[in-house]
Design a protein around this motif. Structure first.
Motif, mmCIF file in Angstrom:
data_model
loop_
_atom_site.group_PDB
_atom_site.id
_atom_site.type_symbol
_atom_site.label_atom_id
_atom_site.label_comp_id
_atom_site.label_asym_id
_atom_site.label_seq_id
_atom_site.Cartn_x
_atom_site.Cartn_y
_atom_site.Cartn_z
ATOM 1 N N ASN A 40 -12.129 -94.821 10.734
ATOM 2 C CA ASN A 40 -13.191 -94.181 9.860
ATOM 3 C C ASN A 40 -13.223 -92.783 10.112
ATOM 4 O OD1 ASN A 40 -14.143 -96.407 7.885
ATOM 5 N ND2 ASN A 40 -15.154 -97.194 9.832
ATOM 6 N N GLN A 41 -12.307 -92.415 10.966
ATOM 7 C CA GLN A 41 -12.410 -90.751 11.149
ATOM 8 C C GLN A 41 -11.040 -90.163 10.659
ATOM 9 O OE1 GLN A 41 -14.963 -89.056 12.672
ATOM 10 N NE2 GLN A 41 -15.767 -91.203 12.822
ATOM 11 N N HIS A 42 -11.307 -89.013 10.009
ATOM 12 C CA HIS A 42 -9.914 -88.475 9.401
ATOM 13 C C HIS A 42 -10.233 -86.921 9.859
ATOM 14 C CE1 HIS A 42 -9.120 -91.761 6.854
ATOM 15 N NE2 HIS A 42 -10.768 -91.789 6.747
ATOM 16 N N LEU A 43 -9.351 -86.525 10.967
ATOM 17 C CA LEU A 43 -9.285 -84.925 11.211
ATOM 18 C C LEU A 43 -8.194 -84.695 10.621
ATOM 19 C CD1 LEU A 43 -10.499 -82.785 13.165
ATOM 20 C CD2 LEU A 43 -9.032 -83.564 14.956
ATOM 21 N N TRP A 62 -10.613 -81.470 -1.553
ATOM 22 C CA TRP A 62 -9.685 -82.398 -1.240
ATOM 23 C C TRP A 62 -10.730 -83.609 -0.256
ATOM 24 C CZ3 TRP A 62 -9.387 -84.499 3.697
ATOM 25 C CH2 TRP A 62 -8.743 -85.352 3.757
ATOM 26 N N ALA A 63 -11.671 -83.013 0.498
ATOM 27 C CA ALA A 63 -12.553 -83.926 1.108
ATOM 28 C C ALA A 63 -13.320 -84.938 0.136
ATOM 29 C CB ALA A 63 -13.444 -83.193 1.918
ATOM 30 N N VAL A 64 -13.909 -84.241 -1.013
ATOM 31 C CA VAL A 64 -14.536 -84.981 -2.074
ATOM 32 C C VAL A 64 -13.832 -85.814 -2.731
ATOM 33 C CG1 VAL A 64 -16.048 -84.750 -4.192
ATOM 34 C CG2 VAL A 64 -16.448 -83.279 -2.208
ATOM 35 N N ASP A 65 -12.391 -85.539 -2.840
ATOM 36 C CA ASP A 65 -11.528 -86.678 -3.684
ATOM 37 C C ASP A 65 -11.226 -87.430 -2.750
ATOM 38 O OD1 ASP A 65 -11.719 -85.030 -5.884
ATOM 39 O OD2 ASP A 65 -9.556 -83.860 -5.341
ATOM 40 N N GLU A 66 -10.859 -87.156 -1.451
ATOM 41 C CA GLU A 66 -10.452 -88.284 -0.461
ATOM 42 C C GLU A 66 -11.787 -89.182 -0.098
ATOM 43 O OE1 GLU A 66 -8.235 -90.661 2.388
ATOM 44 O OE2 GLU A 66 -7.806 -89.336 0.736
ATOM 45 N N SER A 67 -12.790 -88.868 -0.162
ATOM 46 C CA SER A 67 -14.112 -89.701 -0.136
ATOM 47 C C SER A 67 -14.049 -90.626 -1.346
ATOM 48 C CB SER A 67 -15.265 -88.765 -0.221
ATOM 49 O OG SER A 67 -15.181 -87.938 1.071
#
Length: 150
Positions: free
Chosen positions: A51-54, A106-111
């Motif tokens: 659940n972690q994406h660094l 990118w973070a919103v799209d990945e979410s």
């Protein structure tokens, strides 16, 4: 400027990541780029958790940004999964280039891709420029956050 690649961080990226974390007034008070030992241990915990994406943003073989995206399954909001964006940093040479916008998008799209119904983030109260930036991207200052140092 060259093409931008956003990818999962590797252990080799840690010096650059920690350097960016320390390169601002808030981070300078709490980060220690001279000793990577605690960061290596934290990195190992992060990569072991699905659940972690660094992630890092890389341009011309240089790490120019980082953020951590955490997926949080929950019961509220009818069992919604939310994501939390943390530790967003853009290299000083890239600030104002549009990279921050591209990175948050990118973070919103990945979410969305991960099935999240809500994206949230926190920002230190002193980071007024960051608050304007997040507001411009559609985030709302909807809650009051509290922290307890342990």
């Amino acid at each position: 400027m060259g093409d931008l690649v956003i990818r999962r961080a590797t252990a080799e990226d840690l010096p650059a990541i920690v350097g960016m974390l320390a390169d601002d007034p808030v981070g300078a008070q709490r980060e220690s780029p001279d000793d990577l030992t605690p960061y290596v241990a934290a990195f190992e915990r992060i990569v072991a958790d699905p659940n972690q994406h660094l992630v890092v943003a890389v341009r011309e073989n240089q790490v120019v940004g980082t953020l951590q995206l955490t997926l949080v399954p929950g019961l509220s909001r009818q069992g919604a999964t939310r994501s939390i964006i943390e530790s967003v940093r853009i290299h000083a040479d890239e600030r104002g280039s549009g990279l921050g916008t591209q990175f948050i998008e990118w973070a919103v799209d990945e979410s969305r891709r991960q099935g999240c119904q809500l994206v949230q983030l926190t920002s230190d109260a002193s980071r007024t420029d960051a608050h304007r930036f997040y507001t411009r991207l559609g985030f709302e200052a909807s809650h009051v956050g509290f922290k307890l140092q342990l």
